[in-house]
Design a protein around this motif. Sequence first.
Motif, mmCIF file in Angstrom:
data_model
loop_
_atom_site.group_PDB
_atom_site.id
_atom_site.type_symbol
_atom_site.label_atom_id
_atom_site.label_comp_id
_atom_site.label_asym_id
_atom_site.label_seq_id
_atom_site.Cartn_x
_atom_site.Cartn_y
_atom_site.Cartn_z
ATOM 1 N N ARG A 198 0.814 -1.228 0.000
ATOM 2 C CA ARG A 198 0.000 0.000 0.000
ATOM 3 C C ARG A 198 0.846 1.276 0.000
ATOM 4 O O ARG A 198 0.307 2.370 -0.193
ATOM 5 N N ALA A 199 2.141 1.135 0.278
ATOM 6 C CA ALA A 199 2.979 2.336 0.427
ATOM 7 C C ALA A 199 3.350 2.895 -0.944
ATOM 8 O O ALA A 199 3.881 2.173 -1.788
ATOM 9 N N SER A 200 3.055 4.173 -1.168
ATOM 10 C CA SER A 200 3.435 4.784 -2.446
ATOM 11 C C SER A 200 4.935 5.070 -2.471
ATOM 12 O O SER A 200 5.553 5.061 -3.527
ATOM 13 N N HIS A 201 5.506 5.335 -1.300
ATOM 14 C CA HIS A 201 6.944 5.620 -1.212
ATOM 15 C C HIS A 201 7.512 4.899 0.000
ATOM 16 O O HIS A 201 6.842 4.781 1.020
ATOM 17 N N ALA A 202 8.745 4.460 -0.100
ATOM 18 C CA ALA A 202 9.451 3.875 1.050
ATOM 19 C C ALA A 202 10.432 4.925 1.575
ATOM 20 O O ALA A 202 10.995 5.691 0.798
ATOM 21 N N HIS A 203 10.598 4.928 2.904
ATOM 22 C CA HIS A 203 11.447 5.965 3.513
ATOM 23 C C HIS A 203 12.494 5.377 4.435
ATOM 24 O O HIS A 203 12.387 4.229 4.869
ATOM 25 N N SER A 204 13.467 6.262 4.749
ATOM 26 C CA SER A 204 14.545 5.910 5.667
ATOM 27 C C SER A 204 15.391 4.758 5.116
ATOM 28 O O SER A 204 15.818 3.885 5.852
ATOM 29 N N ILE A 205 15.595 4.791 3.816
ATOM 30 C CA ILE A 205 16.461 3.804 3.157
ATOM 31 C C ILE A 205 17.535 4.620 2.433
ATOM 32 O O ILE A 205 17.216 5.351 1.484
ATOM 33 N N LEU A 206 18.744 4.519 2.919
ATOM 34 C CA LEU A 206 19.808 5.395 2.419
ATOM 35 C C LEU A 206 19.914 5.322 0.896
ATOM 36 O O LEU A 206 19.956 4.216 0.321
ATOM 37 N N HIS A 253 12.166 8.076 -0.123
ATOM 38 C CA HIS A 253 11.017 8.560 -0.898
ATOM 39 C C HIS A 253 10.985 7.973 -2.326
ATOM 40 O O HIS A 253 10.630 8.642 -3.292
ATOM 41 N N THR A 254 11.395 6.726 -2.429
ATOM 42 C CA THR A 254 11.291 6.008 -3.712
ATOM 43 C C THR A 254 10.203 4.964 -3.562
ATOM 44 O O THR A 254 10.016 4.409 -2.477
ATOM 45 N N SER A 255 9.475 4.690 -4.634
ATOM 46 C CA SER A 255 8.397 3.697 -4.499
ATOM 47 C C SER A 255 9.022 2.305 -4.287
ATOM 48 O O SER A 255 10.054 1.978 -4.899
ATOM 49 N N PRO A 256 8.418 1.493 -3.420
ATOM 50 C CA PRO A 256 8.956 0.148 -3.184
ATOM 51 C C PRO A 256 9.035 -0.680 -4.468
ATOM 52 O O PRO A 256 9.983 -1.442 -4.661
ATOM 53 N N ASP A 257 8.062 -0.481 -5.377
ATOM 54 C CA ASP A 257 8.094 -1.210 -6.661
ATOM 55 C C ASP A 257 9.378 -0.873 -7.417
ATOM 56 O O ASP A 257 10.016 -1.743 -8.021
ATOM 57 N N ILE A 286 6.104 12.390 8.547
ATOM 58 C CA ILE A 286 6.570 13.776 8.375
ATOM 59 C C ILE A 286 5.847 14.485 7.222
ATOM 60 O O ILE A 286 5.635 15.696 7.271
ATOM 61 N N GLU A 287 5.415 13.707 6.229
ATOM 62 C CA GLU A 287 4.730 14.315 5.080
ATOM 63 C C GLU A 287 3.378 14.924 5.500
ATOM 64 O O GLU A 287 2.829 15.757 4.795
ATOM 65 N N ARG A 288 2.825 14.446 6.644
ATOM 66 C CA ARG A 288 1.543 15.014 7.103
ATOM 67 C C ARG A 288 1.674 15.636 8.498
ATOM 68 O O ARG A 288 0.714 15.671 9.265
ATOM 69 N N ALA A 289 2.864 16.121 8.798
ATOM 70 C CA ALA A 289 3.122 16.656 10.147
ATOM 71 C C ALA A 289 2.327 17.921 10.438
ATOM 72 O O ALA A 289 2.205 18.322 11.591
#
Length: 333
Positions: free
Chosen positions: A54-62, A66-70, A152-155
């Motif tokens: 369901r995640a459009s973007h994955a985060h905290s991956i060096l 903010h890249t899509s998991p696909d 953080i995107e909806r902080a």
Amino acid sequence: MPALTKPPTTFESISIFDVLIIGAGPAGLSAALALSRVNRTVAVFSSAKYRNARASHAHSILSRDHTSPDEIRRIGREQIEVYGTTQFVDKAVLEARRVDTGLFEVTDADGETWRGRKVILATGVDDVMMDIEGYSDCWGFDIWQCLVCDGIERADREAGTLGPVNMGMLMNVFTMLSLGCPRVTIFSNGPIDRGDKQASPAIAIAKAQGVDVEERKIRKLIHLEDEEGIDVVFEDDAVRRVGFLAVKPVCKLANTKIAEDLGVTIVDDPKAGPMLQISQPMCETTVPGVFSAGDACTNTKQFSQAMAQGGLVGAAVNYQLCMDQISTVQKSL
Ligand SMILES: Cc1cc2nc3c(=O)[nH]c(=O)nc-3n(C[C@H](O)[C@H](O)[C@H](O)COP(=O)(O)OP(=O)(O)OC[C@H]3O[C@@H](n4cnc5c(N)ncnc54)[C@H](O)[C@@H]3O)c2cc1C
């Protein structure tokens, strides 16, 4: 997919891969990458059911924030294919067994059998949905399991926690405060037991920080379009709108059948739920030659953790393959 430059060995016309990897999320793919780099032949199976679907973007991956998991999985496969030793089989594995030649065998959804010297179970977990109407519609879109991954995107919106009130839940509360959310609410979904040793201090600490505590029972959650968040509808029909909710999800193994077929021990971690038992540092399960990586065997269920563990397991499996070869040569001397 490009042809393999190093195909698996064959015995009586059956292909024998060095390693069968079940799962092509970050854990399985990282293991395949490590094994490809030492020229091991690998078959990677995937039913394409990813936990973060369901995640459009994955985060905290060096380097991939903010890249899509696909996209991350696509790049991963592309880089693995360059080595020419890994075959991707986009089918579910239904059964597994050890065969008397000391090899492992799996059967895919089309009834085809595959053999390998070692197995890596990187089958991940499923999140159990709370029994609240609309919860699963919101899951992954505006109900999040990790505020480092999403938040953080909806902080700039009101936010809340949902679920048991305890000291652990305060991690989410204080992270929302750190994010600067304008209003933070603990949704307990029913009256809080004031005698509970965890709940009372947690509420006192939260209230001292200006956090609201909402004890009304929730009738339903409505997922709003365009990332507007969630309408929380209480049993008295009152509505509160929040930008997102954080929960500590209950997880179950995405697949137990293959582990059970192979005789792998499954343990029930009091915090993380059922997990495949592994030994450190090699991540071998209780069955010699069967390894695991990623969410299926760890209580720190994160993309980067799954990647790191997958890479480590790939190296560990190569080590064991080398040891097997050394032992065979030694016996022949
Ligand atoms: C909504 C959401 C958002 C998230 N966002 C982040 C984030 O931003 N950053 C972060 O660090 N973490 C995030 N996570 C956590 C992250 O998704 C997981 O930790 C990670 O995906 C685990 O990787 P894995 O390889 O162990 O499992 P998965 O990625 O779930 O992959 C499991 C693989 O096993 C396969 N499989 C299972 N059974 C079979 C079978 N019988 N036969 C064949 N294949 C099978 C599946 O098809 C799949 O290929 C998020 C989680 C959720 C729920």
